[in-house]
Scaffold this active site. Structure first.
Site, PDB file in Angstrom:
ATOM      1  CD  GLN B 128      -3.327 -12.864   3.528  1.00 27.80           C
ATOM      2  OE1 GLN B 128      -4.454 -13.298   3.347  1.00 27.80           O
ATOM      3  NE2 GLN B 128      -2.590 -12.401   2.549  1.00 27.80           N
ATOM      4  N   GLY B 129      -1.241 -11.040   7.833  1.00 32.56           N
ATOM      5  CA  GLY B 129      -0.424  -9.829   7.924  1.00 32.56           C
ATOM      6  C   GLY B 129       0.664  -9.820   6.865  1.00 32.56           C
ATOM      7  CD  GLU B 246      -7.555 -14.290  -1.032  1.00 34.54           C
ATOM      8  OE1 GLU B 246      -7.388 -14.321   0.187  1.00 34.54           O
ATOM      9  OE2 GLU B 246      -7.647 -13.245  -1.659  1.00 34.54           O
ATOM     10  CB  SER B 373      -5.014  -5.422  -7.933  1.00 35.22           C
ATOM     11  OG  SER B 373      -3.959  -5.367  -8.879  1.00 35.22           O
TER      12      SER B 373
HETATM   13  C1  LIG Z   1     -10.877  -5.541   1.256  1.00 34.40           C
HETATM   14  C2  LIG Z   1      -9.417  -5.816   1.356  1.00 34.40           C
HETATM   15  C3  LIG Z   1      -8.956  -6.773   2.232  1.00 34.40           C
HETATM   16  C4  LIG Z   1      -7.589  -7.026   2.349  1.00 34.40           C
HETATM   17  N1  LIG Z   1      -7.176  -7.944   3.265  1.00 34.40           N
HETATM   18  C5  LIG Z   1      -5.848  -8.142   3.441  1.00 34.40           C
HETATM   19  C6  LIG Z   1      -5.375  -9.018   4.460  1.00 34.40           C
HETATM   20  O1  LIG Z   1      -6.166  -9.644   5.190  1.00 34.40           O
HETATM   21  N2  LIG Z   1      -4.061  -9.154   4.635  1.00 34.40           N
HETATM   22  C7  LIG Z   1      -3.155  -8.500   3.842  1.00 34.40           C
HETATM   23  O2  LIG Z   1      -1.971  -8.676   4.035  1.00 34.40           O
HETATM   24  N3  LIG Z   1      -3.563  -7.640   2.872  1.00 34.40           N
HETATM   25  C8  LIG Z   1      -4.891  -7.454   2.658  1.00 34.40           C
HETATM   26  N4  LIG Z   1      -5.314  -6.569   1.689  1.00 34.40           N
HETATM   27  C9  LIG Z   1      -4.319  -5.796   0.937  1.00 34.40           C
HETATM   28  C10 LIG Z   1      -4.238  -6.121  -0.530  1.00 34.40           C
HETATM   29  O3  LIG Z   1      -3.536  -7.296  -0.725  1.00 34.40           O
HETATM   30  C11 LIG Z   1      -3.607  -4.904  -1.236  1.00 34.40           C
HETATM   31  O4  LIG Z   1      -4.493  -3.832  -1.112  1.00 34.40           O
HETATM   32  C12 LIG Z   1      -3.342  -5.163  -2.687  1.00 34.40           C
HETATM   33  O5  LIG Z   1      -2.312  -6.082  -2.831  1.00 34.40           O
HETATM   34  C13 LIG Z   1      -3.002  -3.878  -3.453  1.00 34.40           C
HETATM   35  O6  LIG Z   1      -1.984  -3.165  -2.820  1.00 34.40           O
HETATM   36  P1  LIG Z   1      -2.140  -1.605  -2.546  1.00 34.40           P
HETATM   37  O7  LIG Z   1      -3.426  -1.397  -1.854  1.00 34.40           O
HETATM   38  O8  LIG Z   1      -0.919  -1.139  -1.900  1.00 34.40           O
HETATM   39  O9  LIG Z   1      -2.280  -0.947  -3.988  1.00 34.40           O
HETATM   40  P2  LIG Z   1      -1.075  -0.654  -4.992  1.00 34.40           P
HETATM   41  O10 LIG Z   1      -0.210  -1.824  -5.086  1.00 34.40           O
HETATM   42  O11 LIG Z   1      -0.465   0.642  -4.649  1.00 34.40           O
HETATM   43  O12 LIG Z   1      -1.870  -0.515  -6.356  1.00 34.40           O
HETATM   44  C14 LIG Z   1      -2.557   0.645  -6.775  1.00 34.40           C
HETATM   45  C15 LIG Z   1      -3.108   0.389  -8.174  1.00 34.40           C
HETATM   46  O13 LIG Z   1      -2.022   0.151  -9.072  1.00 34.40           O
HETATM   47  C16 LIG Z   1      -2.185  -1.094  -9.731  1.00 34.40           C
HETATM   48  N5  LIG Z   1      -0.884  -1.723  -9.973  1.00 34.40           N
HETATM   49  C17 LIG Z   1       0.082  -1.963  -9.065  1.00 34.40           C
HETATM   50  N6  LIG Z   1       1.123  -2.572  -9.655  1.00 34.40           N
HETATM   51  C18 LIG Z   1       0.809  -2.720 -10.946  1.00 34.40           C
HETATM   52  C19 LIG Z   1       1.488  -3.285 -12.067  1.00 34.40           C
HETATM   53  N7  LIG Z   1       2.675  -3.832 -11.953  1.00 34.40           N
HETATM   54  N8  LIG Z   1       0.856  -3.282 -13.271  1.00 34.40           N
HETATM   55  C20 LIG Z   1      -0.384  -2.724 -13.393  1.00 34.40           C
HETATM   56  N9  LIG Z   1      -1.057  -2.189 -12.366  1.00 34.40           N
HETATM   57  C21 LIG Z   1      -0.468  -2.178 -11.157  1.00 34.40           C
HETATM   58  C22 LIG Z   1      -3.023  -1.898  -8.792  1.00 34.40           C
HETATM   59  O14 LIG Z   1      -3.706  -2.923  -9.470  1.00 34.40           O
HETATM   60  C23 LIG Z   1      -3.979  -0.853  -8.243  1.00 34.40           C
HETATM   61  O15 LIG Z   1      -5.025  -0.630  -9.132  1.00 34.40           O
HETATM   62  C24 LIG Z   1      -6.673  -6.320   1.548  1.00 34.40           C
HETATM   63  C25 LIG Z   1      -7.146  -5.358   0.651  1.00 34.40           C
HETATM   64  C26 LIG Z   1      -8.494  -5.105   0.547  1.00 34.40           C
HETATM   65  C27 LIG Z   1      -8.943  -4.071  -0.431  1.00 34.40           C
END
Ligand SMILES: Cc1cc2nc3c(=O)[nH]c(=O)nc-3n(C[C@H](O)[C@H](O)[C@H](O)COP(=O)(O)OP(=O)(O)OC[C@H]3O[C@@H](n4cnc5c(N)ncnc54)[C@H](O)[C@@H]3O)c2cc1C
Lengths: 323, 398
Positions: B128-129, B246, B373
């Site tokens: 998934q990208g 999912e 998250s």
């Molecule tokens: C194990 C794993 C597998 C993954 N697999 C895939 C995959 O196959 N394909 C894909 O596309 N992505 C994948 N992801 C990505 C995942 O969807 C993102 O990591 C996730 O959406 C969070 O984005 P970020 O890491 O940029 O964190 P950020 O968005 O930067 O968040 C950082 C922190 O801030 C909090 N936060 C952000 N916005 C808010 C808000 N509005 N209110 C309160 N808190 C907030 C978040 O909850 C988090 O605690 C994967 C991630 C993990 C950890």
């Protein structure tokens, strides 16, 4: 104490500052020797600085903050035990050697476990201090089996030892056991306070700079509350640390402190990873170093279950039973 | 430990007995012992093939597929038995059988379905990208550009955290085709061939020692127009189909697996001599209740979804209930394991039941961070379920 907590902190930060997080183990050990920290608790008449628990805690807070690797906790506790054992003739040679960096090991396993396991840098330790309430002894280390741990900043191992030389038995042993145990617990609590402070500062910085939804994450009140909760737990644990370091400590009090501080560190580190999002799960980012050190601190030398039970029993024993 | 089950008909009992007998012969025994990533991938492919052949891999697909068309009650039996037998989860084909299937099934055209769904059963894997360095929680901020050039789109950009992308044959790709108007409205959904020129994958080294996710770099990659799902600008809506897959069925599988894995925790309590420890009894009891509630919640959620009664926010409730229970499960294991639990194991890929409690703990972040998250789920619950006002949209630095 003669040198204030703040002075120690500042000199520690100056000394460690440029090395970054989780610096090189060999260079770190040499630096600890150069800074004279192994002489911190050695009485002045034995050539040391004669400082007490507060100084020890101040140093370990800084070692925790920078995730400094190695066995300083065991080394410093072992040196203090030798200094407090006047009847042990060999100490005249052993103490200066240990202050100069020759390694004396000490098990950091849970109470009641074999005294030859869970020795930091076991493969570099020359002698092992065996500590129990009945008997304190010293033995040469003949060999070591290293055990890989999640925390990359501590290398643990089991040692095989040769003939033991008894240092103390009976009441004298009990006193030295209490000293070694309280010092190890205090140092682990200090390490946790320093580690948590650094992990929290790093997280706050990240939330201020990381932008999502066209604004810094720090603008979300939900996240402000999370770091505020971490701050409350951290400041409370730190206050308890300094208050305990400033007065005589029982093993139960030191254990309760260690349980509180290391649980707090674990909680803060757990939040740090969560609040960093995906980047916090990568090996390149330092988040995980804090998480793993926090979990090891929580497990070393008796966990919160153990020490909270001890503290609870000792507090209840003080309460007069209702007649 | 015995688990209450809902076997009420002979058919279910028959399915259970058949599967149990089949697992006794076919379950890979040594799946935790993979020493390399390649070995792990090979063992996953092998296990998936066996499950497909036996008709247990895709119980949630429609009846026209061999092994599909199972009732909810049957699916539960299958997940329970797989968990009870300590069989490996299908991590490598997870995105293919859930995300890719749901997306194609709900939004793909007949030609796309015919082209890709049989491939999934033959073992083609998908990733998934969606996420990018600047688009995590704020998924609509995707910047990877797709520009129409005749019969193809030329795609440039970078994706990150893409689970198992290094093994994937194809990718569910979200890209930007327009920059004007609402951020969501400029997104378009594509099916990307990972072997296309210009695609580079770099695995990311993770904190538990695995390389489960990867970065994908796209440098002038050409995607035929026929590989677009929906119209230009429909990407956000299609992505919702991918994401909701999912949050439903998966969680039922995982809930039952966690219930099975409680046995492992019970065994640890015995091994560490703490069966009589009142504090441990209470914590284990509370966790058992928490896990049972997750299973009940997942059941209720699926019933509602199947009968068209799902409400906005329901999926977020299930996801967070699961992720909390998972964290509590791993944390109790780490706590009881003591210093032994701090031993590093070679790569695990075990998910919630790797055999190493710290690895399980670290893996549990996958559920509190990925797929929206915990914090984002809370926002959905508060704003869309409980009707609290949304955060103001715009913000400018004071
Ligand atoms: C194990 C794993 C597998 C993954 N697999 C895939 C995959 O196959 N394909 C894909 O596309 N992505 C994948 N992801 C990505 C995942 O969807 C993102 O990591 C996730 O959406 C969070 O984005 P970020 O890491 O940029 O964190 P950020 O968005 O930067 O968040 C950082 C922190 O801030 C909090 N936060 C952000 N916005 C808010 C808000 N509005 N209110 C309160 N808190 C907030 C978040 O909850 C988090 O605690 C994967 C991630 C993990 C950890």
């Amino acid at each position: 104490m003669m040198i204030s907590r703040e002075e120690l902190r500042d000199s520690a930060r100056k000394g460690l500052g440029s090395d970054g997080l989780a610096p090189d183990p060999v260079a770190s050990w040499d630096r600890l020797v150069d800074m004279g920290w192994f002489a911190l608790a050695v009485p002045e008449e034995l050539g040391g600085l004669g400082l007490g628990a507060e100084a020890l805690a101040a140093v370990h807070v800084e070692l925790g903050r920078a995730l400094v690797p190695g066995a300083a906790i065991a080394q410093m506790a072992a040196i203090e035990v030798l200094c407090a054992a006047p009847d042990f003739a060999d100490r005249a040679a052993l103490i200066p050697a240990a202050v100069a960096g020759e390694r004396i090991g000490l098990s950091l396993d849970a109470p009641g476990r074999p005294a030859t396991g869970c020795v930091i840098d076991a493969d570099q330790v020359r002698q092992l201090l065996l500590v129990s309430p009945q008997r304190i002894a010293l033995a040469p280390v003949l060999g070591a089996t290293m055990v890989p741990t999640w925390d990359e900043t501590r290398r643990l191992g089991d040692v095989a030892i040769g003939a033991e030389t008894v240092i103390a038995a009976g009441d004298a042993a009990r006193g030295l056991y209490d000293l070694a145990t309280t010092r190890v617990l205090l140092a682990l609590a200090a390490d946790a306070v320093g580690g948590a402070a650094a992990a929290l500062a790093m997280t706050v910085d990240y939330l201020k700079t990381r932008r999502q939804f066209d604004r810094p994450l720090a603008l979300f009140q939900a996240l402000k509350h999370r770091v505020a909760d971490c701050q409350i737990a951290l400041v409370a644990a730190e206050a308890l640390l300094w208050s305990r370091a400033a007065a005589p400590l029982t093993v139960a009090m030191a254990g309760a402190l260690k349980a509180r501080a290391t649980t707090m560190f674990r909680d803060v580190a757990e939040e740090a990873v969560q609040l960093h999002g995906g980047i916090g799960l990568t090996a390149e980012h330092p988040c995980h170093l804090f998480l793993k050190r926090a979990f090891l601190d929580a497990a070393l030398a008796g966990d919160a279950d153990h020490w909270n039970a001890v503290a609870g029993q000792s507090a209840l024993a003080l309460v007069q039973p209702a007649s | 430990m015995a688990h209450p089950t809902d076997v009420s008909t002979t058919a279910l009992a028959g399915l259970r007995a058949d599967l149990r007998a089949w697992l006794a012969v076919n379950r890979p025994a040594d799946w935790r012992a993979c020493a390399t990533h390649a070995e792990f991938a090979a063992s996953q492919r092998d296990w998936f093939r066996k499950l497909v052949e036996a008709g247990y891999a895709i119980p949630h697909w429609p009846a026209e597929w061999p092994g599909g068309g199972r009732s909810l009650a049957e699916q539960k039996v299958i997940y329970e038995e797989l968990a009870r037998a300590d069989a490996p989860r299908l991590l490598l084909s997870f995105v293919s059988t859930y995300h890719a299937f749901a997306t194609l099934h709900e939004c793909g055209n007949a030609e796309q379905k015919a082209r890709y769904l049989p491939g999934i059963l033959r073992g083609e894997t998908w990733c998934q990208g969606f996420s990018e360095p600047g688009a995590g929680s704020d998924l609509a901020a995707v910047r990877t550009r797709a520009e129409r050039r005749g019969d193809v789109y030329a795609v440039n950009g970078q994706k990150v955290w893409s689970t198992m992308a290094q093994y994937a044959d194809r990718c569910l790709l979200l890209a930007r085709t327009a920059s004007e108007g609402a951020k969501q409205a400029g997104l378009t959904y594509f099916l990307l061939d990972m072997t296309a020129p210009g695609v580079t994958v770099r695995p990311i080294h993770q904190i538990q020692g695995d390389e489960e996710f990867a970065e994908i770099f796209l440098d002038n990659v050409e995607i035929p127009v026929t590989e677009r799902i929906g119209a230009e600008g429909d990407g956000w809506a299609v992505a919702q189909a991918t994401l909701s897959s999912e949050r439903g069925l998966t969680l039922m599988e995982l809930g039952y697996r966690m219930r099975g894995a409680l046995d492992r925790l019970a065994a640890l309590i015995g091994e560490t001599g703490r069966t009589g420890d009142a504090g441990v009894q209470r914590d284990f009891g509370a966790l058992t209740g928490q896990v049972d509630a997750v299973c009940a919640l997942a059941d209720q959620f699926l019933d509602r979804r199947m009968t068209g009664q799902e409400q906005v926010g329901d999926a977020s409730v299930v996801k967070n209930a699961y992720s909390r229970a998972l964290r509590a499960y791993a944390a109790l294991g780490v706590r009881l394991g003591g210093i032994a639990a701090q031993r590093r194991e070679p790569i695990t890929y075990g998910d919630l039941n790797s055999g190493n409690w710290m690895a399980d703990f670290m893996n549990s972040y996958a559920w509190t961070i990925a797929g929206g998250s915990e914090e984002i789920q809370r926002n959905i619950i508060a704003e869309r379920m409980l009707g609290m006002p949304r955060e103001p949209k715009g913000w400018t630095a004071p």
